[in-house]
Write an enzyme that holds these catalytic residues in place. Structure first.
Site, PDB file in Angstrom:
ATOM      1  N   ARG A  16       0.829  -1.204   0.000  1.00  0.00           N
ATOM      2  CA  ARG A  16       0.000   0.000   0.000  1.00  0.00           C
ATOM      3  C   ARG A  16       0.864   1.255   0.000  1.00  0.00           C
ATOM      4  O   ARG A  16       1.887   1.302   0.674  1.00  0.00           O
ATOM      5  CB  ARG A  16      -0.886   0.003   1.252  1.00  0.00           C
ATOM      6  N   SER A 105      -8.410  -0.220  -0.341  1.00  0.00           N
ATOM      7  CA  SER A 105      -9.298  -0.626   0.755  1.00  0.00           C
ATOM      8  C   SER A 105     -10.069   0.572   1.304  1.00  0.00           C
ATOM      9  O   SER A 105     -10.769   1.247   0.572  1.00  0.00           O
ATOM     10  CB  SER A 105      -8.492  -1.334   1.842  1.00  0.00           C
ATOM     11  N   HIS A 106      -9.925   0.858   2.610  1.00  0.00           N
ATOM     12  CA  HIS A 106     -10.715   1.937   3.221  1.00  0.00           C
ATOM     13  C   HIS A 106      -9.881   3.201   3.407  1.00  0.00           C
ATOM     14  O   HIS A 106     -10.256   4.093   4.152  1.00  0.00           O
ATOM     15  CB  HIS A 106     -11.257   1.467   4.576  1.00  0.00           C
ATOM     16  N   LYS A 115      -3.741  -6.530  -3.004  1.00  0.00           N
ATOM     17  CA  LYS A 115      -3.982  -7.695  -2.147  1.00  0.00           C
ATOM     18  C   LYS A 115      -3.828  -8.925  -3.032  1.00  0.00           C
ATOM     19  O   LYS A 115      -4.316  -8.938  -4.168  1.00  0.00           O
ATOM     20  CB  LYS A 115      -5.399  -7.664  -1.555  1.00  0.00           C
ATOM     21  N   ASP A 244     -17.198  -1.436   2.882  1.00  0.00           N
ATOM     22  CA  ASP A 244     -16.018  -0.569   2.765  1.00  0.00           C
ATOM     23  C   ASP A 244     -15.657  -0.404   1.290  1.00  0.00           C
ATOM     24  O   ASP A 244     -16.352  -0.913   0.398  1.00  0.00           O
ATOM     25  CB  ASP A 244     -14.850  -1.115   3.589  1.00  0.00           C
ATOM     26  N   ASP A 246     -13.585  -1.625  -0.800  1.00  0.00           N
ATOM     27  CA  ASP A 246     -13.364  -2.743  -1.730  1.00  0.00           C
ATOM     28  C   ASP A 246     -14.231  -3.958  -1.408  1.00  0.00           C
ATOM     29  O   ASP A 246     -14.004  -5.048  -1.929  1.00  0.00           O
ATOM     30  CB  ASP A 246     -11.882  -3.126  -1.786  1.00  0.00           C
ATOM     31  N   ASP A 248     -14.796  -5.944   1.199  1.00  0.00           N
ATOM     32  CA  ASP A 248     -14.456  -7.126   1.995  1.00  0.00           C
ATOM     33  C   ASP A 248     -14.752  -6.940   3.485  1.00  0.00           C
ATOM     34  O   ASP A 248     -14.522  -7.838   4.284  1.00  0.00           O
ATOM     35  CB  ASP A 248     -13.000  -7.582   1.778  1.00  0.00           C
ATOM     36  N   ARG A 249     -15.290  -5.760   3.848  1.00  0.00           N
ATOM     37  CA  ARG A 249     -15.662  -5.538   5.258  1.00  0.00           C
ATOM     38  C   ARG A 249     -17.091  -5.027   5.327  1.00  0.00           C
ATOM     39  O   ARG A 249     -17.499  -4.176   4.543  1.00  0.00           O
ATOM     40  CB  ARG A 249     -14.714  -4.534   5.921  1.00  0.00           C
ATOM     41  N   HIS A 331     -14.285  -7.795   8.840  1.00  0.00           N
ATOM     42  CA  HIS A 331     -13.959  -8.917   7.944  1.00  0.00           C
ATOM     43  C   HIS A 331     -14.681 -10.150   8.497  1.00  0.00           C
ATOM     44  O   HIS A 331     -14.499 -10.505   9.661  1.00  0.00           O
ATOM     45  CB  HIS A 331     -12.451  -9.206   7.957  1.00  0.00           C
TER      46      HIS A 331
END
Length: 467
Positions: A16, A105-106, A115, A244, A246, A248-249, A331
């Site tokens: 990242r 992501s967030h 990822k 979120d 992407d 995944d949460r 997650h």
């Protein structure tokens, strides 16, 4: 030809950086070439590539694919979508042996990252450091690969809906649900998903926009749920779900606007799952409520506390064969009737299914949980070189005092008042604290213990650090 990454970019669970400052096209190329070299050495032929809705993602995807091809492997581009759609592609396509999702992501809009998944297992820690070493030496494969596009969005959405198999359509038709995609990559999948089953569905911010104009796409921060709460209240909905950046949460609220935190969602999922798979192991991270572990025991399951971090949790699930795991950060991992990766859209479907099978509304399920007082995740800056040393000092003092300590990840101390946690973040120069008690007085005493330990190591719980 070799490549040097910025010192901050290769992290514990992912890669990242800040576009134009610490991360650019040449980094994406090196990641693609090094990762594809590893897949090729393992006799793999193809790598799936997906990306989120950030403005920098297409540029990174192009460079990444070039790197994969120059290592002699073929790229299968599944296009823009949530991270779990890329995981699904890697798990379901027989000719694909690895996958890379470009996502920040967030994080704020100017961040981006990667990822990875390798032959069905998470790729993290030493794996990520290895990519850096290979790039620095230019020790990668050479060849000529191809690139093709495959549209798997519909197939992925159809797979999500299977989570409702066996649920009475009349129950679904009676539901009214709010959904907030936060302008993240889950938007298009969400729009198709809600058309696949009955019920009233109210959607917010499904238009993908990498500048996140409405609110920051992190549903674990309550302030980011304000729009969803207003929608649920205005339309008198049964509950609301948020995602979120992407996908995944998951975040959720009940019909009264109360947040259902990650560990509370896991209590609902566990009750549903343990009816179908009695005695199963259920994993939660060290930040989760004591109420969750007690509930899993009550229901005849095997509560398992493990380290925070989606890659670490996924690995532990495989190791002990757990059908379900989750983190405070939202997650949620279902290996039961699914693939074991974190997928917030699938978690939302399983929340609906759990409510149906348990015969209780989401609001009732939330209301029945023990009322405990806890802190959010408290994060504060500590020098990178010092953060793990501080935890070691605290461990030594606690051991000498005979405290009840779980040292799975940092220190989690149980007392008559409840418990408190102090751990070092794997991804930032911060310490993370959390505490939970039956009442405010108990919580104050627990926080005093944290502050006392910090003071003995020459620190104070001062400025809150962001994510």
């Amino acid at each position: 030809m070799s490549h040097q990454f910025h010192s901050t970019v290769l992290r514990e669970y992912d890669i990242r950086g800040i576009i134009g400052e610490t991360l650019g096209a040449e980094d994406a190329y090196a990641i693609g070439r090094a990762f594809a070299s590893l897949v090729r050495k393992a006799k793999g032929k193809k790598v799936a590539v997906g990306y989120d809705g950030r403005t920098s993602s297409p540029m990174l995807a192009e460079a990444l694919v070039r790197g994969i091809n120059d290592a002699g492997l073929d790229a299968v581009q599944v296009g823009m979508g949530p991270t779990p759609m890329l995981y699904y592609a890697e798990a379901s396509m027989e000719d694909v042996q690895g996958g890379i999702q470009i996502t920040g992501s967030h994080n704020p809009a100017n961040y981006n990252g990667f990822k990875m998944v390798f032959a069905g297992r998470p790729f993290f820690g030493a794996d990520i450091q290895l990519l850096g070493k290979m790039a620095a030496r230019g020790a990668w494969e050479t060849g000529t690969g191809t690139s093709e596009s495959r549209d798997i969005l519909d197939e992925y959405v159809d797979r999500l809906v299977q989570g409702l198999d066996g649920i009475d359509p009349a129950f679904l038709a009676g539901l009214s649900i709010g959904w907030d995609a936060g302008n993240g990559a889950a938007g298009p999948a969400l729009e198709r998903l809600v058309q696949k089953f009955p019920g009233k569905h109210h959607l917010l911010f499904t238009q993908v926009d990498g500048t996140f104009p409405n609110h920051h796409p992190d549903p674990t921060e309550e302030k980011n749920l304000a729009d969803l709460k207003a929608l649920v209240a205005r339309e008198k909905l049964d509950f609301g779900v948020a995602f979120d950046g992407d996908g995944d949460r998951i975040g959720a609220i009940d019909g009264t606007g109360r947040v259902i935190w990650g560990d509370q969602l896991l209590m609902i999922y566990a009750e549903d799952l343990l009816k179908m798979q009695p005695g199963a192991a259920i994993i939660a991270d060290v930040k989760a409520s004591r109420a969750l572990f007690e509930r899993v025991s009550q229901l005849g399951g095997r509560p398992t506390m493990w380290k925070t971090g989606h890659s670490l949790i996924k690995s532990k699930m495989k190791e002990i064969g757990a059908p379900l795991a989750g983190e405070m950060s939202g997650h949620v991992f279902f290996a039961h009737q699914y693939y074991g990766f974190d997928d917030a859209l699938y978690a939302a479907i399983r929340l609906i299914a759990a409510s149906a099978r348990l015969g209780k509304s989401v609001t009732q399920l939330r209301a029945e949980m023990p009322a405990l007082v806890n802190t959010p995740e408290l994060r504060f800056q500590v020098d990178e070189a010092r953060k793990f040393a501080v935890i070691d000092e605290v461990k030594e003092r606690l051991a000498a005092s005979g405290a009840d300590v779980n040292a799975t990840d940092g220190v989690r101390v149980s007392t008559e008042d409840g418990w408190w946690l102090l751990r070092a973040s794997n991804t930032q120069d911060v310490l993370v604290a959390r505490a939970e008690s039956a009442d405010q007085a108990g919580l104050d005493r627990l926080m005093a213990q944290i502050d006392d330990q910090l003071a003995q190591s020459g620190l104070e719980r001062g400025e809150q650090a962001g994510h």
